[in-house]
Design a protein around this motif. Structure first.
Motif, short mmCIF file in Angstrom:
data_model
loop_
_atom_site.label_atom_id
_atom_site.label_comp_id
_atom_site.label_asym_id
_atom_site.label_seq_id
_atom_site.Cartn_x
_atom_site.Cartn_y
_atom_site.Cartn_z
N ALA A 21 -82.99 -21.69 41.07
CA ALA A 21 -84.53 -20.94 41.88
C ALA A 21 -85.52 -21.31 41.36
O ALA A 21 -85.89 -20.96 41.95
CB ALA A 21 -83.38 -19.03 41.79
N TRP A 51 -81.89 -27.85 48.29
CA TRP A 51 -81.70 -25.89 47.96
C TRP A 51 -82.59 -24.68 48.31
O TRP A 51 -82.75 -23.58 48.70
CB TRP A 51 -82.42 -25.62 46.37
CG TRP A 51 -81.07 -27.07 45.29
CD1 TRP A 51 -79.87 -27.12 46.04
CD2 TRP A 51 -81.10 -27.46 44.51
NE1 TRP A 51 -79.31 -28.07 44.72
CE2 TRP A 51 -80.47 -28.13 44.25
CE3 TRP A 51 -82.61 -27.33 43.57
CZ2 TRP A 51 -80.11 -28.72 42.44
CZ3 TRP A 51 -82.54 -28.67 41.95
CH2 TRP A 51 -81.19 -28.36 41.32
N ALA A 55 -82.05 -21.36 50.16
CA ALA A 55 -83.26 -20.18 49.77
C ALA A 55 -83.75 -19.51 50.93
O ALA A 55 -83.30 -18.14 50.99
CB ALA A 55 -83.73 -20.38 48.88
#
Length: 94
Positions: A21, A51, A55
């Motif tokens: 994140a 990623w 997300a």
């Protein structure tokens, strides 16, 4: 004679959801390229882009299986960057 220039593959690493994140957030800020962030953190650009894509799915910005859905889907088991399958393709033939 050993061939020069061949690199030994590095062992597979795993990263926490929190670390991923943070990397995604750095990429979204836009002050550095994805490639530069990947290089700065010794990551592959491909992994970072996966990623970011995951997300976006998790945030509802892109179609696909969310991280929580992917964990429960057998073909995704053990994958770290999400399965990359869309809900449409996971439902079988139309």
């Amino acid at each position: 004679m050993e061939s020069m220039g061949k690199k030994k593959p590095r062992p597979r690493r795993s990263f926490t959801p929190g670390f991923k994140a943070e990397i995604v957030e750095l990429c979204r800020r836009g002050d550095r390229s994805v490639g530069q962030i990947a290089k700065d953190f010794d990551l592959t650009e491909t992994a970072v882009r996966l990623w970011i894509s995951q997300a976006e799915v998790d945030a509802g910005e892109r179609e696909g299986l969310t991280s929580s859905e992917c964990v429960n889907w057998p073909p995704c088991a053990g994958r770290t960057a999400g399965c990359g399958r869309t809900l449409k393709s996971s439902s079988g033939p139309s």
